[in-house]
Write an enzyme that holds these catalytic residues in place. Structure first.
Site, mmCIF file in Angstrom:
data_model
loop_
_atom_site.group_PDB
_atom_site.id
_atom_site.type_symbol
_atom_site.label_atom_id
_atom_site.label_comp_id
_atom_site.label_asym_id
_atom_site.label_seq_id
_atom_site.Cartn_x
_atom_site.Cartn_y
_atom_site.Cartn_z
ATOM 1 N N GLY A 186 -10.899 3.738 2.394
ATOM 2 C CA GLY A 186 -10.065 3.736 1.258
ATOM 3 C C GLY A 186 -8.776 2.389 1.291
ATOM 4 O O GLY A 186 -8.770 1.963 0.111
ATOM 5 N N LYS A 192 0.916 -1.271 -0.032
ATOM 6 C CA LYS A 192 -0.026 -0.009 -0.013
ATOM 7 C C LYS A 192 0.889 1.334 0.026
ATOM 8 O O LYS A 192 1.675 1.211 0.696
ATOM 9 C CB LYS A 192 -0.840 0.109 1.153
ATOM 10 C CG LYS A 192 -1.723 1.334 1.555
ATOM 11 C CD LYS A 192 -2.386 1.132 2.816
ATOM 12 C CE LYS A 192 -2.005 2.038 3.794
ATOM 13 N NZ LYS A 192 -2.972 2.393 4.929
HETATM 14 C C1 R5P Z 1 -2.967 2.863 8.467
HETATM 15 O O1 R5P Z 1 -1.703 2.533 8.752
HETATM 16 C C2 R5P Z 1 -4.204 2.296 9.482
HETATM 17 O O2 R5P Z 1 -3.455 0.842 10.028
HETATM 18 C C3 R5P Z 1 -5.147 2.116 8.660
HETATM 19 O O3 R5P Z 1 -5.136 1.078 7.675
HETATM 20 C C4 R5P Z 1 -5.702 3.318 8.140
HETATM 21 O O4 R5P Z 1 -5.974 4.145 9.432
HETATM 22 C C5 R5P Z 1 -7.144 3.198 7.503
HETATM 23 O O5 R5P Z 1 -7.665 4.461 7.024
HETATM 24 P P1 R5P Z 1 -8.470 4.583 5.701
HETATM 25 O O6 R5P Z 1 -9.694 3.708 5.937
HETATM 26 O O7 R5P Z 1 -8.905 6.002 5.624
HETATM 27 O O8 R5P Z 1 -7.667 4.160 4.600
#
Ligand code: R5P
Length: 316
Positions: free
Chosen positions: A229, A195
């Site tokens: 996301g 990611k």
């Molecule tokens: C990021 O490092 C966290 O572990 C989550 O993947 C993140 O906070 C998820 O955020 P979103 O749903 O806005 O992509």
């Protein structure tokens, strides 16, 4: 032999349902306190019963409105300290500002540390929390901290997938350890999504998948879902790499903006989250299941109060 005579649980306004459920587990009534805002937007807290030398637990999940919830917690700590509580444990099912736990670009704050300082300076003696964004946040505190995990609870919800050639997918490289822990509970291998976050906005791109997912049932695991996301992009990447069915689990359901719609419209078969944060009806959707962490938190409170091991809850 309990360390403190009486156990008292109080809550602010962020998630009273969870606090009540924790009290039901403990067989206690929620302590009497008033926490509200004055017309000038300042918060006020008053504990309405004697807590002199008592073992006080302040339950406050720091969700939306985040800054108000945090301020309520700090004011409650101060009120409890000035009321001569014997010991104050802050119970923070969702720890805020945890995503900024290092200086990863010039001239930024480390807000996870700043929040830890606020809580300590206000007068907390201990912290009980759940699935921090990064384990090292524990070290931002110089007071004892117990971090619980809801991963085994979430894993139970997917035990029926064990026979389906399952693979647990981490949403990024940093989440691999969490995925490994979930996979150990489900006897499965893991895969890792490559990611990338695009700037400081909540936009992500998931390009590659490391590991074999072709023809397998995939279970995405994350600590939190904010905009959705990350998990939606992960589900797309897993689909492109040949996963047959894709499920999702996360501990903290922040579900900002249009996250619920994004998840409902995605290729996820179902999503399981916990109740560390409140989930109003408008954020719920078909395919979403909420499992409660009240028992876990209640048991940990009982153990902290009684001087028993908290790690033993997780076979440590
Ligand atoms: C990021 O490092 C966290 O572990 C989550 O993947 C993140 O906070 C998820 O955020 P979103 O749903 O806005 O992509």
């Amino acid at each position: 032999m309990p360390m403190f005579e009486d156990l008292k649980v109080f809550t602010g306004n962020s998630h009273p349902d969870l606090a009540r459920d924790i009290c039901s587990y403990l067989g206690l009534s929620l302590g009497a306190c008033e926490v509200f805002k004055f017309s000038n937007d300042e918060s006020f807290a008053r504990i309405r019963e004697n807590i002199r030398e008592k073992d006080v637990f302040l339950v406050q999940s720091v969700g939306r409105p985040v800054n108000d919830s945090l301020m309520e917690l700090l004011i409650m700590i101060d009120a409890a300290r000035r009321a001569s509580a014997g010991r104050i444990t802050t119970v923070i099912p969702y720890y805020p500002y945890g995503r900024t736990d290092k200086k990863d670009q010039p001239r930024v704050a480390i807000t996870a540390r700043l929040v830890a300082d606020f809580i300590s300076v206000a007068g907390a003696d201990r912290v009980l929390t759940m699935n921090l964004h990064a384990g090292q946040i524990q070290g931002f505190f110089n007071i004892p901290l117990d971090e619980l995990t809801a991963i085994p609870l979430l894993a139970q919800q997917f035990s029926h997938l064990k026979d389906k050639d399952l693979v647990v997918a981490a949403t990024d490289v940093g989440a691999a350890k969490r995925a490994r822990y979930m996979a150990d509970h489900l006897d499965s291998p893991i895969a890792i999504i490559d990611k990338q976050r695009l700037g400081n906005e909540d936009r992500v791109r998931a390009a590659n998948v490391i590991g074999d997912v072709e023809g397998k049932t995939a279970l995405i695991v994350d600590d939190e879902i904010n905009t959705g996301g990350t998990v939606v992009a992960a589900a797309q990447a897993l689909d492109q790499h040949g996963a047959s069915e894709i499920y999702c689990s996360a501990v903290h359901p922040i579900l900002s903006d249009k996250a619920s719609e994004a998840l409902a419209d995605s290729n996820l078969v179902s999503t399981v989250v916990t109740d560390t944060l409140p989930l109003p009806p408008e954020k719920r959707f078909d395919g979403l299941k909420v499992v409660s962490v009240a028992g876990l938190l209640g048991e940990a409170i009982h153990r902290i109060h009684s001087g028993l091991s908290v790690g033993a809850m997780f076979n440590y």
